[in-house]
Design an enzyme around this catalytic site. Sequence first.
Site, PDB file in Angstrom:
ATOM      1  N   SER A  40       0.831  -1.193   0.000  1.00  0.00           N
ATOM      2  CA  SER A  40       0.000   0.000   0.000  1.00  0.00           C
ATOM      3  C   SER A  40       0.870   1.249   0.000  1.00  0.00           C
ATOM      4  O   SER A  40       1.709   1.424   0.883  1.00  0.00           O
ATOM      5  CB  SER A  40      -0.881  -0.014   1.257  1.00  0.00           C
ATOM      6  OG  SER A  40      -1.451   1.251   1.455  1.00  0.00           O
ATOM      7  N   LYS A  79      30.630  -4.269   5.892  1.00  0.00           N
ATOM      8  CA  LYS A  79      30.585  -4.335   7.354  1.00  0.00           C
ATOM      9  C   LYS A  79      31.397  -5.542   7.824  1.00  0.00           C
ATOM     10  O   LYS A  79      31.172  -6.660   7.369  1.00  0.00           O
ATOM     11  CB  LYS A  79      29.118  -4.459   7.792  1.00  0.00           C
ATOM     12  CG  LYS A  79      28.948  -4.737   9.276  1.00  0.00           C
ATOM     13  CD  LYS A  79      27.478  -4.804   9.664  1.00  0.00           C
ATOM     14  CE  LYS A  79      27.325  -5.260  11.106  1.00  0.00           C
ATOM     15  NZ  LYS A  79      25.942  -5.460  11.509  1.00  0.00           N
TER      16      LYS A  79
HETATM   17  P1  FAD Z   1       7.654  -3.032   6.819  1.00  0.00           P
HETATM   18  O1  FAD Z   1       8.872  -2.417   6.281  1.00  0.00           O
HETATM   19  O2  FAD Z   1       6.909  -2.263   7.876  1.00  0.00           O
HETATM   20  O3  FAD Z   1       6.672  -3.273   5.582  1.00  0.00           O
HETATM   21  C1  FAD Z   1       5.298  -3.525   5.765  1.00  0.00           C
HETATM   22  C2  FAD Z   1       4.599  -3.532   4.419  1.00  0.00           C
HETATM   23  O4  FAD Z   1       3.262  -3.939   4.599  1.00  0.00           O
HETATM   24  C3  FAD Z   1       4.534  -2.183   3.702  1.00  0.00           C
HETATM   25  O5  FAD Z   1       4.823  -2.346   2.337  1.00  0.00           O
HETATM   26  C4  FAD Z   1       3.060  -1.770   3.841  1.00  0.00           C
HETATM   27  O6  FAD Z   1       2.635  -0.963   2.752  1.00  0.00           O
HETATM   28  C5  FAD Z   1       2.402  -3.125   3.857  1.00  0.00           C
HETATM   29  N1  FAD Z   1       1.082  -3.095   4.492  1.00  0.00           N
HETATM   30  C6  FAD Z   1       0.802  -2.980   5.808  1.00  0.00           C
HETATM   31  N2  FAD Z   1      -0.535  -2.939   5.995  1.00  0.00           N
HETATM   32  C7  FAD Z   1      -1.094  -3.051   4.758  1.00  0.00           C
HETATM   33  C8  FAD Z   1      -2.445  -3.058   4.278  1.00  0.00           C
HETATM   34  N3  FAD Z   1      -3.495  -2.916   5.094  1.00  0.00           N
HETATM   35  N4  FAD Z   1      -2.625  -3.182   2.960  1.00  0.00           N
HETATM   36  C9  FAD Z   1      -1.581  -3.321   2.100  1.00  0.00           C
HETATM   37  N5  FAD Z   1      -0.308  -3.309   2.502  1.00  0.00           N
HETATM   38  C10 FAD Z   1      -0.063  -3.163   3.811  1.00  0.00           C
HETATM   39  N6  FAD Z   1      16.925  -5.288  10.862  1.00  0.00           N
HETATM   40  C11 FAD Z   1      18.188  -5.613  10.542  1.00  0.00           C
HETATM   41  O7  FAD Z   1      18.432  -6.716  10.052  1.00  0.00           O
HETATM   42  N7  FAD Z   1      19.204  -4.732  10.758  1.00  0.00           N
HETATM   43  C12 FAD Z   1      19.010  -3.544  11.350  1.00  0.00           C
HETATM   44  O8  FAD Z   1      19.953  -2.770  11.491  1.00  0.00           O
HETATM   45  C13 FAD Z   1      17.710  -3.214  11.771  1.00  0.00           C
HETATM   46  N8  FAD Z   1      17.443  -2.047  12.418  1.00  0.00           N
HETATM   47  C14 FAD Z   1      16.172  -1.807  12.863  1.00  0.00           C
HETATM   48  C15 FAD Z   1      15.918  -0.675  13.656  1.00  0.00           C
HETATM   49  C16 FAD Z   1      14.642  -0.451  14.161  1.00  0.00           C
HETATM   50  C17 FAD Z   1      14.397   0.718  15.054  1.00  0.00           C
HETATM   51  C18 FAD Z   1      13.582  -1.326  13.825  1.00  0.00           C
HETATM   52  C19 FAD Z   1      12.195  -1.072  14.332  1.00  0.00           C
HETATM   53  C20 FAD Z   1      13.830  -2.416  13.019  1.00  0.00           C
HETATM   54  C21 FAD Z   1      15.111  -2.683  12.559  1.00  0.00           C
HETATM   55  N9  FAD Z   1      15.377  -3.814  11.807  1.00  0.00           N
HETATM   56  C22 FAD Z   1      16.661  -4.134  11.476  1.00  0.00           C
HETATM   57  C23 FAD Z   1      14.292  -4.678  11.361  1.00  0.00           C
HETATM   58  C24 FAD Z   1      13.998  -4.411   9.892  1.00  0.00           C
HETATM   59  O9  FAD Z   1      13.700  -3.059   9.689  1.00  0.00           O
HETATM   60  C25 FAD Z   1      12.805  -5.253   9.452  1.00  0.00           C
HETATM   61  O10 FAD Z   1      12.997  -6.576   9.846  1.00  0.00           O
HETATM   62  C26 FAD Z   1      12.694  -5.242   7.950  1.00  0.00           C
HETATM   63  O11 FAD Z   1      12.698  -3.945   7.470  1.00  0.00           O
HETATM   64  C27 FAD Z   1      11.438  -5.938   7.520  1.00  0.00           C
HETATM   65  O12 FAD Z   1      10.309  -5.123   7.708  1.00  0.00           O
HETATM   66  P2  FAD Z   1       8.941  -5.635   7.107  1.00  0.00           P
HETATM   67  O13 FAD Z   1       9.106  -5.777   5.643  1.00  0.00           O
HETATM   68  O14 FAD Z   1       8.530  -6.806   7.898  1.00  0.00           O
HETATM   69  O15 FAD Z   1       7.879  -4.478   7.443  1.00  0.00           O
END
Ligand code: FAD
Length: 500
Positions: A40, A79
Amino acid sequence: MSDALRSVVIVGGGTAGWMAAVAFSRLLGPAGTRVTLIESDAIPTIGVGEATIPPIRTFHAMLGIEEDAFLRATGGSYKLGIRFEGWTRAGESYVHPFGQIGTDIAGVPFAAQWLRARQAGAADPLGRYSLEARAAEAGRFSRPIANGNSPLSRIGYAYHFDAGRYAAFLRTIAEGHGVVRREGTIERVERGPAGIAAVHLADGSRVAGDLFLDCSGFRALLIEGALETGWTDWAEWLPCDRAVAVPSAADAAPLPLTRAIAERAGWRWRIPLQHRTGNGHVFSSRHLSDDEAIATLLAGLDGEALAEPRVIRFATGHRNRFWNGNCIALGLAAGFMEPLESTSIHLVQSGLQHLLRMLPTGAVPAPAIIERYNRTMTAEFLRIRDFLVAHYHLNARPEPFWRERAAAPIPEGLAEKLALFRAGGRIFREADELFNETSWLALLTGQDARVTGHDPICDAVPIEAVADRLAGIERVVATSLTHMPPHAEALARLGSNGAI
Ligand code: FAD
């Protein structure tokens, strides 16, 4: 491939979603599985997650991702480890390096011999024997070279990269393999006998699938929102629950390491990229306000801030089941431990690798497969958690947050690890544990865990001979270091300064 797995639906287009899309399309596309990813534009990705650990290279190799192209596209850097600054006491630091430290001495593991020699006053600090630790601090980097015994031939390394650009880079590859991207906000999840039947988008369309990957971030739209899988909370072990992040101007001489700098009630990260530096402050909201955390973060920047600081709230823990029915959670939807050892992206990779080995062969996944997957992932999370908790437990800092952490109970597995280490310096790696003996040695030594006695097997070699061997290892490391160019030069060779 079974007829049953005709269609995989990935919900979410962050790092987790696009990693899953590349892996599934590359490995299952040729067998005819249709992969659809829904993201989204109205719901942003988390936007952090920029430091990784070496297994990501295996993941990239498996998917045919070429290193130079990846680093150019993501403004990435190399790194060699993480430098923990002030984690024991203010002013002290150590590097948790990638790769191997030293070599066996007379058939006895380096760790045992070094610990014994240190007790006898015949050894230098651990980092002196690690090429990665010394190169990281000296700002030098080279990829491993093909040369038999030299430590240069087995350099362990990973990357820092821009999270937004990484997702975009993966998207191009995934779409090249036939992944269909749907932009839209999911407003309703339709349940079915297998778990999830379909998702409904705001434009009225319905997307059905055989298998659903919940990569929707902290929202956990399917695994929790629809399936109410439940959450195991780890706040008692890992009490930081907030972070504030801000990018700053790039460093002209970036170190090939992540910095983790202890603060009053948490820690700050510093991640050098080609085009900017990523900065963040992870903290406990019981001990520090957002304003205080922001002020500390901004005061610690080396370069000009490039945006307003952004506060991120999080909980540490994991879903009670990572795989529930026909839905598997990956990334932040699956669970989160704070980013102290850069393990989250690795857990996405690891989840995908396990999943691809356990794909259902019929319409309904065998319960034994689901149970095995859940057990594997739970164990993996748990072991990483223990590694993280040790950083907090073993500290001699005076602030209330740190005193509280030192006094707090620790998980059973960690208590056993510490007891074994304290009694003669024994380190045992559990099956499939991410962090190996070298990592535990670097951590426990860096955090000043005291050892009584040593492994008697070391006594077969006179201490003078061990001291000689240690001096020899140190010399080889020092010589190897002179062959490594400055990190900035290694990046310049990629042919891009990371500018968009
Ligand atoms: P997100 O990036 O949040 O993506 C979620 C997706 O879901 C988005 O595309 C959104 O549009 C979609 N979505 C949600 N709801 C809906 C809906 N209703 N309809 C359609 N789409 C929807 N990991 C590391 O390995 N190294 C690091 O240094 C590191 N640092 C971090 C620091 C912090 C402070 C945090 C919080 C996390 C960190 N992480 C790190 C973890 C890392 O950021 C995540 O594991 C990684 O980015 C995966 O995120 P994600 O794809 O699960 O979620």
